[in-house]
Scaffold this active site. Structure first.
Site, PDB file in Angstrom:
ATOM      1  N   ASP A  84      -0.839  25.669 -43.467  1.00 21.42           N
ATOM      2  CA  ASP A  84      -1.315  26.898 -44.092  1.00 21.42           C
ATOM      3  C   ASP A  84      -1.190  26.878 -45.618  1.00 21.42           C
ATOM      4  OD1 ASP A  84      -1.587  29.646 -44.908  1.00 21.42           O
ATOM      5  OD2 ASP A  84      -1.018  30.265 -42.893  1.00 21.42           O
TER       6      ASP A  84
ATOM      7  N   SER B 136      -5.575  31.005 -45.467  1.00 25.99           N
ATOM      8  CA  SER B 136      -5.181  31.327 -44.102  1.00 25.99           C
ATOM      9  C   SER B 136      -6.184  32.296 -43.479  1.00 25.99           C
ATOM     10  CB  SER B 136      -3.749  31.887 -44.096  1.00 25.99           C
ATOM     11  OG  SER B 136      -3.234  31.939 -42.790  1.00 25.99           O
TER      12      SER B 136
END
Length: 321
Positions: free
Chosen positions: A180, A50
């Site tokens: 993510d 991320s």
């Protein structure tokens, strides 16, 4: 200090955490300033999930940590803008934020540069909703890694940063709905360890890891969760799962490599002091200055004397074509 190559294989692992990635980038920038070394050159492999993936990709594209700090400061308010305070209402049915500002910032930053042009070995976790399976972007550091090097860096960044409820799934890589990597590897330390040992054949005894988190809030209310129930667990469940995964990854690495070979920084802060979509620039920078001051002697003792040998990506002929 004159750095030298050693038998060590050094890993930099960078957690997810939204705009709190400013903390990680600022810590790295402070370490560079205090030690006078180019930080990225001290690591043989960088893993990032991320926001940590964005930092990893930036370092591998030749950005210095201070450049990445400036990216967060200038682009963060645009990416997470909520001028009318309606994003929380929208989040019940759609993603809280539109992905275009993030995509625009990343394209402006990385241009059309490909993952295969990275100067460092990388592992960047994502997750495929189509297959309900993990999805890891890797630079071409092994002969069998024949595809990811053709993907543009900005697309890799979008895929690893598409946090559920905050951004929609990213379909810019072969139309696969990717989200993510934090859903399974918010702390990618063990992803990197497995890559080093399983793919690159590095002995466990040679590994050293520096792992950076993006702060851990002090949580209360565990008694409330003890009785179970959807209403009590619905909101805190994600935070509990992410914190548990991060702790597990760190403890596993320390068990395998020895506590002395795993340096972890993830300071505890008051609950709600920082949020992944709210940029507290001054407070995050101040915390990074404080924590990096304490971290610097350990970084110098464990990591600064090693210079990673030049990484030569495979499949470069195809990239050049």
């Amino acid at each position: 200090m004159t750095p030298t190559s050693t038998n060590h294989f050094q890993i930099l692992s960078l957690d997810g955490g939204g705009v709190k990635g400013l903390f990680s980038a600022a810590v790295l920038a402070q370490l560079e300033r205090d030690t006078g070394v180019e930080l990225a050159s001290r690591f043989d492999l960088i893993a990032g999930t991320s926001t940590g993936g964005l930092i990893a990709l930036g370092l591998s594209a030749g950005m210095r940590p201070i450049d990445i700090v400036e990216f967060y400061v200038s682009e963060g308010p645009k990416i997470f803008a909520d001028p009318f305070g309606l994003k929380t209402v929208r989040r019940g049915y759609w993603s809280k934020f539109h992905p275009d500002p993030l995509a625009r910032a990343l394209r402006n930053c990385f241009g059309d540069r490909l993952l295969g042009e990275s100067s460092k070995r990388l592992v960047i976790p994502s997750y495929s909703l189509a297959d309900d399976d993990v999805y890891i972007f890797r630079t071409p550091h092994h002969q069998r890694l024949k595809r990811d090097h053709r993907v543009e860096i900005w697309r890799v960044a979008m895929a690893t940063a598409a946090a559920p409820t905050y951004f929609p799934a990213f379909r810019g890589v072969e139309a696969i709905p990717l989200v993510d990597g934090g859903v399974w590897a918010g702390n990618p330390t063990m992803v990197a360890v497995v890559e080093a040992v399983g793919t690159l054949g590095v002995p466990l005894s040679d590994l050293r890891v520096m792992s950076l988190g993006t702060t851990q809030p002090i949580k209360r209310g565990s008694k409330r969760l003890e009785s179970g129930g959807l209403a009590k667990w619905a909101k805190p469940s994600v935070e509990v799962f992410l914190r548990g995964q991060a702790l597990c990854a760190t403890n596993q690495a320390r068990h395998l490599l020895g506590k002395e070979n795993v340096l972890r920084l993830d300071p505890v802060v008051p609950d709600r002091a920082f949020r992944l979509d709210r940029l507290n620039i001054d407070d995050l920078m101040a915390l990074a200055a404080h924590e990096s001051r304490k971290l610097c002697p350990e970084f110098e003792a464990l990591f600064a004397s090693h210079t990673a040998p030049m990484y030569e990506p495979l499949h470069t002929r195809e990239i050049a074509c």
